[in-house]
Design an enzyme around this catalytic site. Structure first.
Site, short mmCIF file in Angstrom:
data_model
loop_
_atom_site.label_atom_id
_atom_site.label_comp_id
_atom_site.label_asym_id
_atom_site.label_seq_id
_atom_site.Cartn_x
_atom_site.Cartn_y
_atom_site.Cartn_z
N ASP A 1 -14.81 1.18 0.61
CA ASP A 1 -14.92 0.98 2.06
C ASP A 1 -16.39 1.11 2.46
O ASP A 1 -17.02 2.14 2.19
CB ASP A 1 -14.06 2.02 2.80
CG ASP A 1 -13.98 1.74 4.29
OD1 ASP A 1 -15.03 1.54 4.93
OD2 ASP A 1 -12.86 1.71 4.83
N GLU B 1 -10.22 3.33 -1.87
CA GLU B 1 -10.64 3.72 -0.52
C GLU B 1 -10.99 5.20 -0.43
O GLU B 1 -11.72 5.61 0.46
CB GLU B 1 -9.56 3.38 0.51
CG GLU B 1 -8.32 4.26 0.43
CD GLU B 1 -7.27 3.85 1.46
OE1 GLU B 1 -6.62 2.81 1.24
OE2 GLU B 1 -7.10 4.56 2.45
N GLU C 1 -1.19 -1.05 -4.14
CA GLU C 1 -2.36 -0.23 -3.77
C GLU C 1 -2.08 1.27 -3.81
O GLU C 1 -1.06 1.73 -3.29
CB GLU C 1 -2.79 -0.65 -2.35
CG GLU C 1 -3.91 0.21 -1.78
CD GLU C 1 -4.44 -0.35 -0.45
OE1 GLU C 1 -4.37 -1.57 -0.25
OE2 GLU C 1 -4.91 0.45 0.37
N ASP D 1 0.85 -1.20 0.00
CA ASP D 1 0.00 0.00 0.00
C ASP D 1 0.89 1.25 0.00
O ASP D 1 1.50 1.57 1.02
CB ASP D 1 -0.90 -0.02 1.24
CG ASP D 1 -1.85 1.17 1.29
OD1 ASP D 1 -1.79 2.03 0.39
OD2 ASP D 1 -2.65 1.23 2.23
N HIS E 1 -11.65 -2.21 1.41
CA HIS E 1 -10.79 -1.47 2.36
C HIS E 1 -11.46 -1.58 3.72
O HIS E 1 -12.63 -1.23 3.88
CB HIS E 1 -10.75 -0.01 1.90
CG HIS E 1 -9.93 0.89 2.77
ND1 HIS E 1 -10.48 1.89 3.52
CD2 HIS E 1 -8.60 0.96 2.98
CE1 HIS E 1 -9.53 2.54 4.15
NE2 HIS E 1 -8.37 2.01 3.84
C1 LMR Z 1 -5.44 1.10 4.46
O1 LMR Z 1 -5.52 0.80 3.28
O2 LMR Z 1 -5.75 0.33 5.34
C2 LMR Z 1 -4.94 2.47 4.84
O3 LMR Z 1 -4.85 3.27 3.71
C3 LMR Z 1 -5.83 3.04 5.88
C4 LMR Z 1 -5.50 4.48 6.17
O4 LMR Z 1 -6.37 5.32 5.97
O5 LMR Z 1 -4.39 4.79 6.60
NA NA Z 2 -4.77 2.08 1.73
#
Ligand code: LMR
Ligand code: NA
Length: 392
Positions: A264, A241, A215, A188, A291
């Protein structure tokens, strides 16, 4: 059946505040939902009260009608906070509807297409390869996890020459994959990069190791730019997300901007919207890997989505108790996240459905929720060598 009241609780999910919502009915059934935590979470309870004023006395089983009303009464598309509140309301409506029929929520979605839901564990940082291996082995033994999500960054992207950033990632990933052949890794990049060519180069350093996915390497706003990025990558590109609705996901899909979408269920407006996004993605032959970096109620909602979704791939998961990695490395056990009494816990790397439990299949600890557990949280802000700021 009629909606008679909304209660919101300010609680805590480890180091982040969390707003949990109860909707009550004249039938004595209560439904539960979880808002996303964007930062200004004290703004959510009054917003929830305002929204409830628009739907009081409605039949909670008319979910599509209630969500339409909430949108139509707003004129402008709701943004982050509005949709975080609407998401929790949506969750509670599904919970009530399923409890009224004494069935799990997934039975209202056409039934389950799978017997269990595969999860990956978020690590969110990039520790030494041996540390990653040892952590993964412990988690594999305890819960059967075989997939994990790391950060791809081993150098300061805001301060170091780009070539050093790439080399540090390349050297690290090579050792990591060599010593952990039994595990799958996703990376990520957390929307930190501004220049698309950097996002492409970093992905192509990871590609020879066949990660689960790469990601959100760059900013989400210019959705069409993601098509050009994906065309340069041989690694599966995942994102979503930061997107809010089926209309934004349609743009992403039409631009050919993702191999995997990551909506999400606490951000997009809830389970109903999530289902529409998944159906759009299915028509583009794109799977959904939700997410889900937060709490155990959100995980329960996601489990039901995943159980009934044909193009579901894998669910993000964070253990509710115990020490855990976040973006700053390993954080100690701080007592955990306690508002769900019986959270879904992985066995053999999967969450089991609970066919005998109505609604979300979990019990909320209402006594625990009586205490306001607000904790201030905001994103960090890196300062570059020239004094300007960047994304963390
Ligand atoms: C994730 O994918 O879990 C992170 O991007 C969450 C975040 O907002 O830090
Ligand atoms: Na993320």
């Amino acid at each position: 059946m009629r909606l008679t009241g909304l209660r919101s609780y300010m609680t805590r999910d480890r180091d982040r505040p969390r707003v949990i919502v109860a909707l009550d009915t004249d039938a004595g059934i209560t439904g539960w939902g979880e808002c996303y935590n964007h930062g200004p979470d004290r703004a959510l309870p009054p917003l929830l009260d305002y929204l409830f004023g628009q739907i009081a006395d409605e039949d909670p089983r008319r979910i599509e009608r209630i969500l339409l009303k909430l949108l139509q009464l707003q004129r402008f598309p709701p943004g982050a906070l509005g949709l975080a509140a609407i998401s929790a309301i949506d969750h509670a409506l599904w919970d009530i509807s399923a409890k009224a029929l004494d069935v799990p929520v997934y039975q209202l979605l056409g039934g389950s297409v799978r017997d269990r839901v595969r999860v990956y564990l978020g690590v969110y940082s990039a520790p030494e390869p041996e540390e990653v291996r040892d952590f993964c082995k412990v988690q594999h033994e305890a819960h059967g996890f075989t997939a994990f999500k790391l950060s791809p960054f081993r150098a300061d992207i805001h301060a170091e020459p780009w070539g050093r950033v790439l080399k540090a990632t390349g050297d690290w990933v090579e050792v990591l994959h060599a010593i952990c052949p039994e595990f799958e890794f996703a990376y990520d990049a957390h929307a930190k990069l501004f220049e698309p060519w950097q996002a492409a180069q970093l992905g192509n350093v990871l590609a020879p190791h066949h990660p689960l996915f790469y990601e959100e390497p760059m900013r989400p706003e210019n959705i069409e730019a993601w098509g050009a990025l994906k065309a340069q990558l041989s690694v599966p590109l995942a994102t979503g997300e930061s997107l809010y609705s089926r209309f934004e996901f349609l743009r992403l899909l039409q631009a050919g901007g993702a191999d995997i979408v990551q909506p999400d269920i606490c951000v997009v407006g809830g389970l109903l919207e999530m289902r529409k996004i998944a159906a759009l993605a299915e028509a583009f032959y794109v799977p959904v890997a939700p997410h889900n970096p937060m709490g155990p109620l959100a995980t329960a909602v996601n489990l039901h989505f995943a159980a009934a979704c044909p193009n579901f791939k894998i669910l993000e998961y964070r253990l509710p108790h115990g020490a855990a990695y976040n973006g700053d490395g390993m954080q100690p056990d701080d007592g955990g996240t306690r508002y769900v009494k019986d959270p879904y816990l992985p066995v053999d790397g999967h969450l089991q459905l609970r066919p005998d439990r109505p609604g979300w299949g979990v019990e909320i600890d209402e006594d625990y929720l009586q205490t306001d557990r607000y904790v201030h949280w905001e994103r960090k802000l890196p300062i570059r060598p020239d004094g300007s700021t960047g994304y963390c």
